[in-house]
Design a protein around this motif. Structure first.
Motif, PDB file in Angstrom:
ATOM      1  N   CYS A   2       0.792  -1.163   0.011  1.00  0.00           N
ATOM      2  CA  CYS A   2       0.091  -0.043   0.066  1.00  0.00           C
ATOM      3  C   CYS A   2       0.852   1.337   0.025  1.00  0.00           C
ATOM      4  O   CYS A   2       1.868   1.257   0.588  1.00  0.00           O
ATOM      5  N   THR A   3       0.563   2.244  -0.738  1.00  0.00           N
ATOM      6  CA  THR A   3       1.247   3.546  -0.900  1.00  0.00           C
ATOM      7  C   THR A   3       0.226   4.657  -0.728  1.00  0.00           C
ATOM      8  O   THR A   3      -0.837   4.520  -0.818  1.00  0.00           O
ATOM      9  N   VAL A   4       0.902   5.725  -0.570  1.00  0.00           N
ATOM     10  CA  VAL A   4       0.044   7.075  -0.444  1.00  0.00           C
ATOM     11  C   VAL A   4      -0.684   7.370  -1.715  1.00  0.00           C
ATOM     12  O   VAL A   4      -1.690   7.759  -1.558  1.00  0.00           O
ATOM     13  N   ALA A   5       0.193   7.105  -2.915  1.00  0.00           N
ATOM     14  CA  ALA A   5      -0.553   7.229  -4.156  1.00  0.00           C
ATOM     15  C   ALA A   5      -1.895   6.350  -4.344  1.00  0.00           C
ATOM     16  O   ALA A   5      -2.940   6.635  -4.671  1.00  0.00           O
ATOM     17  N   GLU A   6      -1.703   5.223  -3.779  1.00  0.00           N
ATOM     18  CA  GLU A   6      -2.660   4.196  -3.975  1.00  0.00           C
ATOM     19  C   GLU A   6      -3.878   4.726  -3.101  1.00  0.00           C
ATOM     20  O   GLU A   6      -4.900   4.642  -3.640  1.00  0.00           O
ATOM     21  N   ILE A   7      -3.596   5.030  -1.919  1.00  0.00           N
ATOM     22  CA  ILE A   7      -4.812   5.416  -0.961  1.00  0.00           C
ATOM     23  C   ILE A   7      -5.363   6.766  -1.578  1.00  0.00           C
ATOM     24  O   ILE A   7      -6.843   6.582  -1.692  1.00  0.00           O
ATOM     25  N   THR A   8      -4.777   7.606  -1.912  1.00  0.00           N
ATOM     26  CA  THR A   8      -5.198   8.774  -2.505  1.00  0.00           C
ATOM     27  C   THR A   8      -5.832   8.712  -3.893  1.00  0.00           C
ATOM     28  O   THR A   8      -6.764   9.497  -4.403  1.00  0.00           O
ATOM     29  N   ARG A   9      -5.837   7.641  -4.388  1.00  0.00           N
ATOM     30  CA  ARG A   9      -6.412   7.197  -5.565  1.00  0.00           C
ATOM     31  C   ARG A   9      -7.759   6.412  -5.121  1.00  0.00           C
ATOM     32  O   ARG A   9      -8.926   6.801  -5.780  1.00  0.00           O
ATOM     33  N   ARG A  10      -7.835   5.788  -4.099  1.00  0.00           N
ATOM     34  CA  ARG A  10      -9.102   5.142  -3.763  1.00  0.00           C
ATOM     35  C   ARG A  10     -10.029   5.674  -2.791  1.00  0.00           C
ATOM     36  O   ARG A  10     -11.032   5.590  -2.966  1.00  0.00           O
ATOM     37  N   VAL A  11      -9.499   6.986  -2.233  1.00  0.00           N
ATOM     38  CA  VAL A  11     -10.171   7.887  -1.146  1.00  0.00           C
ATOM     39  C   VAL A  11     -10.484   9.168  -1.809  1.00  0.00           C
ATOM     40  O   VAL A  11      -9.377   9.720  -2.489  1.00  0.00           O
ATOM     41  N   PHE A  41      -2.860  11.367  10.892  1.00  0.00           N
ATOM     42  CA  PHE A  41      -2.897  10.031  11.120  1.00  0.00           C
ATOM     43  C   PHE A  41      -4.670   9.662  11.702  1.00  0.00           C
ATOM     44  O   PHE A  41      -5.096   8.671  11.093  1.00  0.00           O
ATOM     45  N   LYS A  42      -4.894  10.437  12.701  1.00  0.00           N
ATOM     46  CA  LYS A  42      -6.224   9.781  13.301  1.00  0.00           C
ATOM     47  C   LYS A  42      -7.133   9.841  12.163  1.00  0.00           C
ATOM     48  O   LYS A  42      -8.181   8.984  12.112  1.00  0.00           O
ATOM     49  N   GLU A  43      -7.599  11.075  11.659  1.00  0.00           N
ATOM     50  CA  GLU A  43      -8.730  11.268  10.649  1.00  0.00           C
ATOM     51  C   GLU A  43      -8.169  10.528   9.163  1.00  0.00           C
ATOM     52  O   GLU A  43      -9.454   9.831   8.812  1.00  0.00           O
ATOM     53  N   MET A  44      -7.421  10.427   8.888  1.00  0.00           N
ATOM     54  CA  MET A  44      -7.112   9.532   7.614  1.00  0.00           C
ATOM     55  C   MET A  44      -7.314   7.964   8.159  1.00  0.00           C
ATOM     56  O   MET A  44      -7.857   7.302   7.319  1.00  0.00           O
ATOM     57  N   SER A  45      -6.776   7.511   9.174  1.00  0.00           N
ATOM     58  CA  SER A  45      -6.890   6.014   9.607  1.00  0.00           C
ATOM     59  C   SER A  45      -8.450   5.996   9.645  1.00  0.00           C
ATOM     60  O   SER A  45      -8.956   4.680   8.996  1.00  0.00           O
ATOM     61  N   LYS A  46      -9.140   6.574  10.159  1.00  0.00           N
ATOM     62  CA  LYS A  46     -10.946   6.508  10.348  1.00  0.00           C
ATOM     63  C   LYS A  46     -11.289   6.499   9.084  1.00  0.00           C
ATOM     64  O   LYS A  46     -12.152   5.741   8.905  1.00  0.00           O
ATOM     65  N   LEU A  47     -10.789   7.478   7.984  1.00  0.00           N
ATOM     66  CA  LEU A  47     -11.704   7.689   6.728  1.00  0.00           C
ATOM     67  C   LEU A  47     -11.414   6.352   5.918  1.00  0.00           C
ATOM     68  O   LEU A  47     -12.073   5.851   5.191  1.00  0.00           O
ATOM     69  N   CYS A  48     -10.170   5.961   5.995  1.00  0.00           N
ATOM     70  CA  CYS A  48      -9.722   4.579   5.168  1.00  0.00           C
ATOM     71  C   CYS A  48     -10.289   3.410   5.909  1.00  0.00           C
ATOM     72  O   CYS A  48     -11.059   2.425   4.995  1.00  0.00           O
ATOM     73  N   GLU A  49     -10.604   3.351   7.058  1.00  0.00           N
ATOM     74  CA  GLU A  49     -11.398   2.246   7.763  1.00  0.00           C
ATOM     75  C   GLU A  49     -12.766   2.124   7.163  1.00  0.00           C
ATOM     76  O   GLU A  49     -13.339   1.097   6.928  1.00  0.00           O
ATOM     77  N   GLU A  50     -13.507   3.291   7.239  1.00  0.00           N
ATOM     78  CA  GLU A  50     -14.644   3.470   7.128  1.00  0.00           C
ATOM     79  C   GLU A  50     -14.879   3.046   5.361  1.00  0.00           C
ATOM     80  O   GLU A  50     -16.149   2.399   4.972  1.00  0.00           O
ATOM     81  N   ASP A  57       0.543   2.529   9.293  1.00  0.00           N
ATOM     82  CA  ASP A  57       1.207   3.705  10.144  1.00  0.00           C
ATOM     83  C   ASP A  57       2.537   3.839   9.491  1.00  0.00           C
ATOM     84  O   ASP A  57       2.819   5.073   9.464  1.00  0.00           O
ATOM     85  N   SER A  58       3.106   3.188   8.863  1.00  0.00           N
ATOM     86  CA  SER A  58       4.479   3.333   8.309  1.00  0.00           C
ATOM     87  C   SER A  58       4.328   4.418   7.286  1.00  0.00           C
ATOM     88  O   SER A  58       5.324   4.834   6.583  1.00  0.00           O
ATOM     89  N   LEU A  59       3.137   4.875   6.581  1.00  0.00           N
ATOM     90  CA  LEU A  59       2.904   5.626   5.569  1.00  0.00           C
ATOM     91  C   LEU A  59       2.787   7.190   6.185  1.00  0.00           C
ATOM     92  O   LEU A  59       2.702   8.253   5.387  1.00  0.00           O
ATOM     93  N   PHE A  60       3.059   7.526   7.360  1.00  0.00           N
ATOM     94  CA  PHE A  60       2.876   8.497   8.040  1.00  0.00           C
ATOM     95  C   PHE A  60       4.117   9.029   8.555  1.00  0.00           C
ATOM     96  O   PHE A  60       4.952   8.208   9.027  1.00  0.00           O
ATOM     97  N   ASN A  61       4.553  10.377   8.582  1.00  0.00           N
ATOM     98  CA  ASN A  61       5.751  11.118   8.929  1.00  0.00           C
ATOM     99  C   ASN A  61       5.918  11.307  10.303  1.00  0.00           C
ATOM    100  O   ASN A  61       5.870  12.453  10.766  1.00  0.00           O
ATOM    101  N   PHE A  62       5.908  10.272  11.060  1.00  0.00           N
ATOM    102  CA  PHE A  62       6.057  10.307  12.446  1.00  0.00           C
ATOM    103  C   PHE A  62       7.681  10.468  12.819  1.00  0.00           C
ATOM    104  O   PHE A  62       8.562  10.060  12.322  1.00  0.00           O
ATOM    105  N   LYS A  63       7.816  11.496  14.047  1.00  0.00           N
ATOM    106  CA  LYS A  63       8.984  11.608  14.386  1.00  0.00           C
ATOM    107  C   LYS A  63       9.536  10.686  15.137  1.00  0.00           C
ATOM    108  O   LYS A  63       8.889   9.862  16.016  1.00  0.00           O
ATOM    109  N   MET A  64      10.687   9.865  15.018  1.00  0.00           N
ATOM    110  CA  MET A  64      11.324   8.965  15.419  1.00  0.00           C
ATOM    111  C   MET A  64      12.126   9.209  16.456  1.00  0.00           C
ATOM    112  O   MET A  64      12.897  10.356  16.398  1.00  0.00           O
TER     113      MET A  64
END
Length: 70
Positions: A2-11, A41-50, A57-64
């Motif tokens: 799964c990629t950002v591009a794929e998600i933004t094509r499907r959502v 993260f929070k809203e995008m995860s909810k939207l994708c789940e719906e 999680d790996s597609l989000f720019n979290f500070k490590m």
């Protein structure tokens, strides 16, 4: 994989913009960087789940945490 591009094509872009309060250019930037901003993260995860779209999680720019010893 799964990629950002794929998600933004499907959502639908208008749904992302409305739910996250962002402009289409923010979605284009996420595609270019291949990462969503951590603040999405929070809203995008909810939207994708719906919509039944995988959103790892790996597609989000979290500070490590730096684990290197100084």
């Amino acid at each position: 994989m799964c990629t950002v591009a794929e998600i933004t094509r499907r959502v639908p872009q208008d749904e992302i913009c409305e739910r996250l309060g962002v402009q289409p250019r923010s979605i284009r930037l996420a595609r270019e960087r291949r990462l969503f901003p951590a603040s999405w993260f929070k809203e995008m995860s909810k939207l994708c789940e719906e919509l039944g779209v995988e959103c790892p999680d790996s597609l989000f720019n979290f500070k490590m945490r730096d684990t290197a010893q100084k």
